[in-house]
Structure formats: C-alpha cells, structure tokens
Design a protein around this motif. Structure first.
Motif, short mmCIF file in Angstrom:
data_model
loop_
_atom_site.label_atom_id
_atom_site.label_comp_id
_atom_site.label_asym_id
_atom_site.label_seq_id
_atom_site.Cartn_x
_atom_site.Cartn_y
_atom_site.Cartn_z
N LEU B 310 36.79 -37.79 12.96
CA LEU B 310 37.09 -39.21 13.18
C LEU B 310 35.82 -39.96 13.59
CD1 LEU B 310 39.47 -41.23 13.25
CD2 LEU B 310 39.68 -40.73 15.69
N LEU B 311 35.05 -39.33 14.49
CA LEU B 311 33.74 -39.88 14.90
C LEU B 311 32.72 -38.76 14.76
CD1 LEU B 311 34.87 -41.68 18.19
CD2 LEU B 311 34.39 -42.79 16.00
N TRP B 312 31.53 -39.11 14.24
CA TRP B 312 30.53 -38.06 14.03
C TRP B 312 29.90 -37.60 15.35
CZ3 TRP B 312 30.31 -35.82 9.42
CH2 TRP B 312 30.73 -36.54 8.30
N ASN B 313 29.88 -38.49 16.33
CA ASN B 313 29.29 -38.14 17.62
C ASN B 313 30.34 -37.43 18.47
OD1 ASN B 313 28.34 -38.12 20.27
ND2 ASN B 313 27.23 -40.05 20.04
N ARG B 314 30.15 -36.14 18.65
CA ARG B 314 31.15 -35.34 19.35
C ARG B 314 31.37 -35.81 20.78
NH1 ARG B 314 30.36 -28.92 19.96
NH2 ARG B 314 28.28 -29.61 20.45
N GLU B 337 43.20 -39.82 8.35
CA GLU B 337 43.40 -38.64 7.50
C GLU B 337 44.11 -39.00 6.20
OE1 GLU B 337 45.36 -35.74 9.92
OE2 GLU B 337 43.59 -35.38 11.16
N ALA B 338 45.08 -39.90 6.29
CA ALA B 338 45.79 -40.32 5.08
C ALA B 338 44.83 -41.04 4.12
CB ALA B 338 46.96 -41.23 5.44
N ALA B 339 43.98 -41.89 4.69
CA ALA B 339 43.01 -42.63 3.86
C ALA B 339 42.02 -41.66 3.22
CB ALA B 339 42.28 -43.66 4.70
N ARG B 343 41.47 -41.07 -0.78
CA ARG B 343 40.18 -41.19 -1.47
C ARG B 343 39.83 -39.90 -2.21
NH1 ARG B 343 34.27 -41.81 1.30
NH2 ARG B 343 34.78 -39.65 1.80
N ARG B 344 40.19 -38.78 -1.63
CA ARG B 344 39.93 -37.50 -2.31
C ARG B 344 40.69 -37.45 -3.64
NH1 ARG B 344 40.25 -31.36 -0.08
NH2 ARG B 344 40.25 -30.38 -2.11
N ALA B 345 41.96 -37.82 -3.59
CA ALA B 345 42.78 -37.80 -4.81
C ALA B 345 42.22 -38.77 -5.84
CB ALA B 345 44.23 -38.16 -4.46
N ALA B 346 41.76 -39.93 -5.37
CA ALA B 346 41.20 -40.92 -6.29
C ALA B 346 39.90 -40.41 -6.91
CB ALA B 346 40.96 -42.23 -5.55
N ALA B 347 39.10 -39.70 -6.12
CA ALA B 347 37.84 -39.14 -6.64
C ALA B 347 38.14 -38.08 -7.70
CB ALA B 347 37.03 -38.53 -5.49
N LEU B 374 39.54 -46.29 3.39
CA LEU B 374 38.92 -45.34 4.32
C LEU B 374 37.89 -46.05 5.20
CD1 LEU B 374 38.67 -42.46 5.36
CD2 LEU B 374 36.97 -42.01 3.60
N ASP B 375 37.14 -46.97 4.60
CA ASP B 375 36.16 -47.75 5.39
C ASP B 375 36.88 -48.48 6.54
OD1 ASP B 375 34.14 -46.93 3.75
OD2 ASP B 375 34.07 -48.78 2.57
N GLU B 376 38.05 -49.05 6.22
CA GLU B 376 38.81 -49.77 7.25
C GLU B 376 39.27 -48.82 8.36
OE1 GLU B 376 41.93 -51.67 5.08
OE2 GLU B 376 40.51 -52.92 3.95
N ALA B 377 39.72 -47.62 7.94
CA ALA B 377 40.18 -46.63 8.93
C ALA B 377 39.00 -46.19 9.81
CB ALA B 377 40.79 -45.42 8.22
N GLU B 378 37.82 -46.02 9.20
CA GLU B 378 36.63 -45.64 9.98
C GLU B 378 36.23 -46.76 10.94
OE1 GLU B 378 34.44 -42.59 6.82
OE2 GLU B 378 33.96 -44.72 6.79
#
Lengths: 47, 571
Positions: B310-314, B337-339, B343-347, B374-378
């Motif tokens: 969810l965040l890269w900084n642990r 996770e849903a987003a 995106r995986r399915a779309a890729a 996904l950008d919005e979720a991030e």
C-alpha cells in the motif's frame, strides 16, 4: 609544497584514439547525435 | 500476492559484509605510500584516463541517483534522461577550453586558477561557495540513502549513517585521492554489474506469455518511454531543449568548476589522459542513465503482476497501521487491491489483444482507465499517510530497494544493496577529498600558514578530510530534524553553479576581462538566478544558462566601462 608544474607531461600531440583531437571530438558529437536519434526511435517505436 | 519487505537472507548479509570489508581494505592498500600533498590530493598525477574517467563517473552517481532515478522512471517515466543530453557536448567544450588551462597551470583547485587570472577575492568567494554548498549537500548525500537503507534493512538511521560514512572516512583519510580513484573504479564496475543484473532480473520476472515487447508497449501506453519531449515551454523541466542547453551548461559548471570533479581529472598523468577521462564519460553517461531508467520502467511493469505494498515506505506503513482505525485502513487496502487486480486484468487483456489481433485500441483504453483508478487508490493511501504524519508523503526512493529485497535471492539482493552502498561511498569519498583540498589550498595555505613543510600540509590535509567526514555524519544525523531545510540545501548549489561557470568563461575566453568585472559579474549572476527562480516558473535547468550568460555580459560591461586594476599577474 612541490613545484607542481615541473616535469609534467603535456603530450597534446599524442592522441591514442582516432588520430587527432578534432576527430575524437567529432566522434563524441556524432555518437551523441546517434544516441539522440536512437532515443527518438525508441520512444516512438511501435512495440 | 503482496510484495513484502522480506528480510535479507544469510547469503545477502555475507555478500554485503564482504563488499564493505573488501572495499575498505582495498582503499587502504591502494592509498599506502602518500608522502607529499600532491600524492594525497592528486594521486601523484599518475592516473590513467580510464581510472580517472570511471572515478569522475562514480563521483557523480550517488546512491540516491541510483534508487531515485529508478523510482522516478517507475512513477513518471524516462523523461529525466533529457537532463543528460547536453553532457557529451559539455565534455568536448571543457576538454578544449578549461581542462588545458587547469592542467598547464598545475593547480590543485579550480579556484586557485581564478586568483592567477583575476584576484584573491574571486578565488576565495568561489571556493567558499563550493565549501558551503558541497559541505552541506554532503550531509544529504549521506542521509538520503541511509534513510532508505535503514527502512529496507531494518537498521536504525544512525547505524546506517555511521557505517557508510565511517567506512569511507577510514580509507580517504589514510589514502587520499589514490584511494578515492581506485575504490571508485571498483565501485563503478560493481554499479555496472548491478545495473545489468537488475535489467536482466526485471526482464526474466515478467509473467509467462508476456514478452519484453509487451512490457515496453504497456509502458509506452502510459507515456513512460517518452525521452525526447520537443516542447519549447521553458517551464517544463525535461525537454530536448532544456536538456541540450540547460543540461550542457549544468554539466559544464559541474564538471568544469566543481572541485569534486576537477580533482578527479587533474590526477591524470598527462593532459591527454585528463581530457580522455572526461570524453570517456561523454560516451558512457547517457547509455548508463538509459539503462537505470529502463530498470525503473521494467519494475513498473513487474508490479502489474505482483501486488505492490500500500505504501512503499515500510516505516510509514507501520505508522499508518498503528494510527488509523482498522476498518478505515481495511477499506483503503481493499480498494487498492481491487484496483490493482483490475489493472492486472486490463494489462493481460491488452497483451492478448496485441497477440490475437483483437481490438487493441479498446484494450488500451481499458488499461489506461484501470491505471487511473489505481492511481486514485494510491493517492488515497498517500493522503492517509499524510494525515498521520502531517507532512507531504513521497516514497519514490523506496520502490527500487523494495523490489530488490522482496524479489532477489541467493545473495543477489545483498549484491544490489552493496551497489547502493558503493554508489553512496564513491560520491562521498570524492567529496571528502575535494572539500579537504579546497580547505587546505584555498584557505589554510593561502591565509593561515603560507609556508610550511610538505609533511605539515599532509598532516593538515588528513585532519581536514576527517573534519569533513565527521561533519557529513553530523549533518546526516540531524537531517531528519531539518525537514524542508533539506530542500533548500539541495537547491542552494543551483543558484550559483551557472554563475561560477560564467566567471571561468570570462577567465579563459576573454583575455581583456578584469578582476573587478569578474567579481561583480559573479554577484550579478547569482542575483539574476535568484530573481528568476523567485519571480518566474522557468525550469531549474535554465538557471545555469541565466547565471553564466549574466556573469559573462556584466563582467564584460564592467571591464569596458570601469575596468579597475589589471590582474595581479600582469602588472
């Protein structure tokens, strides 16, 4: 402090690659232009 | 599967430990036998072009260049490459102009040359600006990778700073520039090996049926392969023109007027070797940066098929988990996770359409729409982190180290962490050495002890090296409390780099220029850059052009109108 300039080699005439300095500089400029051309191709390539 | 922050294996720790012990031992071994100051500062002026050239390159590649650039490619793409487009041309101009002047003058520092050409105050001001900017930036050079590595390795920041800084101080204090250059050669070799390993791993970890061409097509769809933006808008940071012209002036200022670089090529055994060491960089720099950025793009594609955290900084993630109500965190995590799955399915649908001749255009649109969700979720996750810390959240520098630790095994993660250490230490070592040189030559020998034995100057050189090393560690240890002041420090150099280049331009290109014109031209150049930075939105790469041109024109104008005394050497 030592005399830094004493005995220093200033061998401008000895060019190990391409023969002369203008040719080396020319090679750098040509390679830079080729790299830019390749980058343009890469960015627009129809992968 | 979520990409965890998996701990390093025993093999990784062994590799990292072997690197640290080996590089310090090698630095000490190569640095033995310094008896004179020019041994200590200029490696006895006996370096071959390839060694000095690799050292020039290693000094410029810092750890944060390595992890930050890959992170930038992940988030924004490869447009940053434009930053380096002017570099090869700058190397040619410097080889023709400044390098012969420095070399023939037999100087230790670039600023020493300015006193011979103009006067003591111009030399002192430029050297002081170098000490201030480089000295403070040194702390950031050490702090930024230490912060990332401390989170990734699970160490305290203090331990990482002291290990990285202490190991470097040890061999630079003892061995001087010879140790700096030879360890740089090894470290630069390691960095190249690391780059190729990362590119190879990122390619081989693509899922079955998903070729490199598909990965590049996916990245291209998001605009991440754009490297040559032809826009004429001066507010855009990375365009062909800002890279070619602004980047060329920046590279001329950095490689021609920054002592940390000048000192590397002044160690050449002849003028030819010094010139070739710069031209070596002209050939290799852009391809190297291309590969580093490409790694970031491939990591971006990789995380289409492996869920990112969810965040890269642990550390921030842990803080959020403690502070945010579980239900709220669970909601944000579920949306994220849903987003990601969408995106995986779309890729995959995009790749399928390409292979099976389906509706590629519709698949592309679907993929881009999924990417935006996904950008919005991030963004929501980032807002959560910002609400907890009360500060802007940016985890770009954590993406690549997280990829390494979570995806590489069998000692490879340790090797790439060692590469990040190498990149940091190679920058620090050159900077410790150059700061000590400017301190001794431009101040101590110039104003404090003008005559003393070589042994005395050698001892003081070591003390100055140790001082700057300890200073860097102290600034790095305090950097966490400095907050936005860090950004000010980072920008500090960009206010006068171009102006200093303008002074050197006056020195070598205009025989008639007088000391008064050079000094006040320098002040005018810095003022002009400050005004432009405060009152306009012009991108920072152009500051160097503004500064250099202003100094040059004002310097010539003052020389013409009120020339003042001639340079000391010509009276």
């Amino acid at each position: 402090m030592p005399q830094e300039t004493a005995g220093r080699r200033d061998d401008e005439s000895q060019v190990p690659l391409f023969g002369t300095w203008p040719r080396i500089y020319g090679a750098v400029v040509v390679s830079a232009l080729v790299v830019m051309m390749l980058l343009t191709l890469f960015s627009g390539w129809p992968f | 599967m979520t990409a965890g922050f998996g701990a390093l294996s025993r093999a990784d720790w062994v590799v990292l430990a072997v690197y640290l012990v080996a590089i310090v031992s090698f630095g000490l071994w190569m640095g033995r036998g310094n008896r004179r100051v020019d041994d200590f500062f200029l490696a006895g002026r006996q370096m071959r072009w390839w060694a000095a050239g690799l050292s020039v390159m290693a000094t410029q590649v810092s750890a944060i260049t390595f992890v930050g650039t890959t992170g930038q490619a992940y988030t924004k793409g490869m447009s940053f490459l434009a930053f380096y487009l002017g570099l090869p041309f700058a190397m040619v101009i410097l080889s023709i102009t400044l390098v012969p002047f420095f070399y023939r003058a037999g100087v230790f520092t670039a600023y020493e040359y300015l006193e011979r050409r103009f006067d003591a105050r111009t030399r002192t001001l430029t050297s002081l600006l170098f000490l201030l900017s480089r000295g403070l930036a040194l702390g950031v050079t050490l702090y930024a990778p230490s912060l990332v590595l401390s989170v990734v390795l699970g160490w305290s920041e203090t331990a990482t700073i002291l290990l990285m800084g202490g190991a470097t101080i040890l061999y630079v204090v003892y061995g001087g520039n010879r140790s700096v250059i030879w360890t740089d050669v090894v470290q630069m070799g390691l960095i190249w090996v690391g780059i190729f390993i990362c590119v190879g791993v990122a390619i081989t970890r693509l899922p079955d049926g998903f070729a490199l061409r598909d990965a590049l097509a996916l990245a291209q769809t998001t605009g991440r392969l754009e490297t040559m933006d032809p826009s004429l808008d001066p507010t855009r940071p990375y365009t062909v023109w800002s890279g070619l012209f602004g980047g060329m002036f920046l590279a001329m200022a950095y490689f021609g007027c920054d002592q940390s670089q000048v000192q590397r090529y002044l160690s050449g055994r002849s003028l030819t070797e010094s010139r070739l060491s710069l031209l070596f960089n002209a050939f290799l720099k852009v391809p190297m940066q291309f590969l580093i950025l490409l790694t970031g793009v491939l990591v971006f594609v990789f995380f289409h098929f492996h869920a990112p955290p969810l965040l890269w900084n642990r550390a921030e993630l842990v803080r959020v988990e403690r502070a945010v109500p579980p239900a709220e965190l669970q909601r944000v995590q579920s949306v994220f996770e849903a987003a990601h799955l969408e995106r995986r399915a779309a890729a995959e649908a995009f790749a399928l359409a390409r292979h099976d001749g389906g509706d590629e255009s519709a698949a592309r649109e679907g993929y881009l729409a999924a990417g935006r969700r996904l950008d919005e979720a991030e963004a929501e996750a980032r807002r959560l982190a910002e609400s907890v810390s009360g500060e802007p959240y940016n985890d770009t520098n954590y993406i690549f180290p997280t990829f390494i630790v979570s995806q590489l095994s069998g000692g490879l993660a340790g090797l790439i962490i060692a590469v990040i250490f190498a990149a940091a230490m190679s920058s620090l070592s050159g900077e410790f050495n150059s700061l000590a040189t400017a301190s001794l030559v431009d101040f101590y020998r110039r104003y404090v002890r003008t005559t003393a034995s070589d042994g005395h100057y050698l001892a003081v050189s070591r003390l100055f090296t140790a001082f700057w090393g300890v200073f860097a560690c102290l600034v790095a240890l305090e950097a966490g409390r400095l907050g936005s002041a860090i950004e000010v420090v980072n920008k500090f150099g960009s206010y006068f780099y171009g102006s200093i280049l303008g002074v050197f331009g006056l020195a070598v290109l205009t025989p008639s220029a007088r000391p008064r014109g050079a000094f006040y031209g320098l002040l005018a150049g810095m003022t002009a850059v400050f005004v432009v930075s405060q009152l306009t939105a012009v991108a920072f790469l152009w500051y160097n052009v503004v500064g250099a041109v202003t100094v040059f024109l004002v310097g010539l104008a003052i020389t013409a109108v009120a020339p003042g005394p001639r340079p000391a050497g010509t009276r």
